[in-house]
Design an enzyme around this catalytic site. Structure first.
Site, PDB file in Angstrom:
ATOM      1  N   GLY A   1      38.658  27.750  30.617  1.00  9.74           N
ATOM      2  CA  GLY A   1      37.718  28.906  30.770  1.00  9.74           C
ATOM      3  C   GLY A   1      37.154  29.496  29.578  1.00  9.74           C
ATOM      4  O   GLY A   1      37.547  29.193  28.574  1.00  9.74           O
TER       5      GLY A   1
ATOM      6  N   TYR B   1      38.558  39.343  44.777  1.00 11.75           N
ATOM      7  CA  TYR B   1      38.854  39.590  43.189  1.00 11.75           C
ATOM      8  C   TYR B   1      39.733  40.546  43.017  1.00 11.75           C
ATOM      9  O   TYR B   1      41.030  40.674  42.367  1.00 11.75           O
ATOM     10  CB  TYR B   1      37.790  39.651  42.364  1.00 11.75           C
ATOM     11  CG  TYR B   1      37.943  39.351  40.834  1.00 11.75           C
ATOM     12  CD1 TYR B   1      38.487  38.232  40.309  1.00 11.75           C
ATOM     13  CD2 TYR B   1      37.560  40.550  40.104  1.00 11.75           C
ATOM     14  CE1 TYR B   1      38.911  38.061  38.692  1.00 11.75           C
ATOM     15  CE2 TYR B   1      37.567  40.304  38.553  1.00 11.75           C
ATOM     16  CZ  TYR B   1      38.372  39.340  38.133  1.00 11.75           C
ATOM     17  OH  TYR B   1      38.608  38.913  36.840  1.00 11.75           O
TER      18      TYR B   1
ATOM     19  N   ASN C   1      53.890  31.504  40.675  1.00 14.12           N
ATOM     20  CA  ASN C   1      54.468  30.270  40.148  1.00 14.12           C
ATOM     21  C   ASN C   1      54.667  30.368  38.707  1.00 14.12           C
ATOM     22  O   ASN C   1      55.665  29.767  38.147  1.00 14.12           O
ATOM     23  CB  ASN C   1      53.706  29.301  40.509  1.00 14.12           C
ATOM     24  CG  ASN C   1      53.576  28.703  41.991  1.00 14.12           C
ATOM     25  OD1 ASN C   1      54.689  28.936  42.636  1.00 14.12           O
ATOM     26  ND2 ASN C   1      52.710  27.997  42.726  1.00 14.12           N
TER      27      ASN C   1
ATOM     28  N   THR D   1      33.427  41.381  29.040  1.00 13.08           N
ATOM     29  CA  THR D   1      33.583  40.620  27.814  1.00 13.08           C
ATOM     30  C   THR D   1      32.199  39.728  27.633  1.00 13.08           C
ATOM     31  O   THR D   1      32.090  38.847  28.778  1.00 13.08           O
ATOM     32  CB  THR D   1      34.910  39.789  27.640  1.00 13.08           C
ATOM     33  OG1 THR D   1      35.899  40.954  27.660  1.00 13.08           O
ATOM     34  CG2 THR D   1      35.111  39.300  26.292  1.00 13.08           C
TER      35      THR D   1
ATOM     36  N   ASP E   1      46.676  22.799  39.566  1.00 10.14           N
ATOM     37  CA  ASP E   1      46.340  23.886  40.388  1.00 10.14           C
ATOM     38  C   ASP E   1      47.834  24.643  40.255  1.00 10.14           C
ATOM     39  O   ASP E   1      48.640  24.183  40.780  1.00 10.14           O
ATOM     40  CB  ASP E   1      46.089  23.420  41.877  1.00 10.14           C
ATOM     41  CG  ASP E   1      45.622  24.852  42.733  1.00 10.14           C
ATOM     42  OD1 ASP E   1      45.877  26.010  42.231  1.00 10.14           O
ATOM     43  OD2 ASP E   1      45.401  24.670  43.935  1.00 10.14           O
TER      44      ASP E   1
ATOM     45  N   SER F   1      41.758  32.342  37.116  1.00 11.65           N
ATOM     46  CA  SER F   1      41.366  32.925  37.909  1.00 11.65           C
ATOM     47  C   SER F   1      39.751  32.720  38.267  1.00 11.65           C
ATOM     48  O   SER F   1      39.147  32.970  37.107  1.00 11.65           O
ATOM     49  CB  SER F   1      41.460  34.342  38.079  1.00 11.65           C
ATOM     50  OG  SER F   1      40.934  34.988  39.543  1.00 11.65           O
TER      51      SER F   1
ATOM     52  N   THR G   1      36.537  26.505  37.867  1.00  8.46           N
ATOM     53  CA  THR G   1      35.440  26.909  37.183  1.00  8.46           C
ATOM     54  C   THR G   1      35.539  26.736  35.671  1.00  8.46           C
ATOM     55  O   THR G   1      34.407  27.095  35.062  1.00  8.46           O
ATOM     56  CB  THR G   1      35.655  28.578  37.340  1.00  8.46           C
ATOM     57  OG1 THR G   1      36.870  29.140  37.199  1.00  8.46           O
ATOM     58  CG2 THR G   1      35.319  28.762  38.887  1.00  8.46           C
TER      59      THR G   1
ATOM     60  N   ARG H   1      26.765  37.237  35.539  1.00 10.35           N
ATOM     61  CA  ARG H   1      27.457  38.387  34.704  1.00 10.35           C
ATOM     62  C   ARG H   1      26.242  39.006  33.889  1.00 10.35           C
ATOM     63  O   ARG H   1      25.178  38.350  33.613  1.00 10.35           O
ATOM     64  CB  ARG H   1      28.635  38.198  33.914  1.00 10.35           C
ATOM     65  CG  ARG H   1      29.869  38.013  34.712  1.00 10.35           C
ATOM     66  CD  ARG H   1      31.159  37.872  34.071  1.00 10.35           C
ATOM     67  NE  ARG H   1      31.604  36.433  33.751  1.00 10.35           N
ATOM     68  CZ  ARG H   1      32.852  36.033  33.440  1.00 10.35           C
ATOM     69  NH1 ARG H   1      33.697  37.039  33.310  1.00 10.35           N
ATOM     70  NH2 ARG H   1      32.839  35.031  33.371  1.00 10.35           N
TER      71      ARG H   1
END
Length: 311
Positions: free
Chosen positions: A13, A147, A101, A177, A59, A77, A38, A188
């Site tokens: 990410g 979220y 986890n 950010t 995952d 996330s 993502t 965003r």
């Protein structure tokens, strides 16, 4: 500093990939984990020949073990409105099962642990600027709740593992950010405005543009996160740029940097969109000696070549 074996979830990410770069620059070995729902492997292409980096497609909602590690950075996330609206249940799962986890990995190997939380924990805040002791004003069933509540549950889980199992945990609340590798189509503010300006399309501002955000350049954020990971602080810590901009002012800055002075159009404000957002970074300043160095115009100038490459 002694080289460590570090696990970074969400490594492909925007933030995860920059964090991997910074940790490798310190001499560490980094195991990246991402299910690529993502994330984008292009963010890690420059590490293809780096012997101290490896990427596992996994995952984290399913138990896994990447071997003994000294530290875990949990950055997995969906994080943009476009992504968590599309992947609502997945977002809830990664913030619950995924967090547990990864905490279990830290517990098993007596490793340090830092969780990427968010200013969204403050919701549409009634306290301004937002200080870490504020509990927030969050709609638990609204469109942003998948979220917000995933991150709030994660904070509870991380705190519980510290309280009950003595895991050395850290919580960073990340404010807006931006920078290279930010998804160009993720909805965003910065990515929307930059891409619209570079395409010479009308620039979209929601509401009347008076709502505020505080924009932190990615290198500043990562520096603060690494300082926090090396500290003794277990409670949430805001990392963000405390300079507050209205969305309309931000649009004007993007116009200045891109040299485009096209039309600005106004659209209805999305439900539960925060009216104001500004971190109180007193804690980061006093505890970590951290504050941002890159202001908005300079950060936009550092980002423009990347956004041009996304056209």
């Amino acid at each position: 500093m002694t080289s460590r074996n570090i696990l970074v979830t969400g490594a492909a990410g925007f933030l995860g990939s920059h964090l991997c770069d910074a940790l490798l620059a310190e001499g560490n070995t980094v195991i990246g984990v991402d299910n690529l729902c993502t994330g984008n492997t292009a963010n890690l292409n420059h590490l293809a020949k780096e012997a101290r980096f490896s990427l596992i497609e996994q995952d984290i909602c399913k138990p896994f073990d990447a071997g003994k590690v000294d530290f875990v950075f949990n950055f997995a996330s969906p994080a943009s409105p476009v992504d968590y609206s599309r992947l609502g249940v997945e977002t809830l799962l990664v913030g619950s099962a995924g967090t547990i986890n990864t905490l279990e990995i830290a517990r098993k190997y007596n490793a340090g642990y830092l969780h990427a939380s968010t200013s969204e924990c403050y919701g549409d805040p009634e306290v301004h600027p937002q200080v870490e002791t504020y509990w927030g004003n969050v709609n638990p069933i609204g469109p942003r709740s998948v979220y917000d509540e995933a991150k709030r549950f994660s904070e509870a889980a991380v705190t519980a593992y510290n309280r009950y199992y003595s895991v050395d945990t850290h919580l960073v609340r990340i404010f807006n950010t931006y920078g290279p590798r930010l998804q160009a189509n993720d909805g965003r503010v910065i990515s929307n405005l930059m891409m619209q300006a570079l395409r010479n399309d009308p620039m979209t501002v929601y509401g009347d543009g008076s709502q505020t955000r505080s924009f932190c350049y990615v290198s500043d954020l990562v520096a603060g996160i690494i300082l926090l990971s090396n500290s003794d602080e277990h409670l949430p810590t805001n990392i963000g740029n405390p300079v507050e901009w209205t969305i309309l002012e931000c649009a004007r800055e993007v116009q200045h940097v891109t040299g485009v002075t096209g039309e600005i159009t106004f659209q209805p404000l999305p439900q539960d969109d925060p009216r104001q957002r500004k971190p109180d970074i007193t804690k980061a300043r006093t505890l970590l000696g951290w504050e941002p160095k890159v202001m908005l115009r300079e950060g936009l100038e550092k980002s423009i070549d990347y956004f041009k490459s996304r056209l």
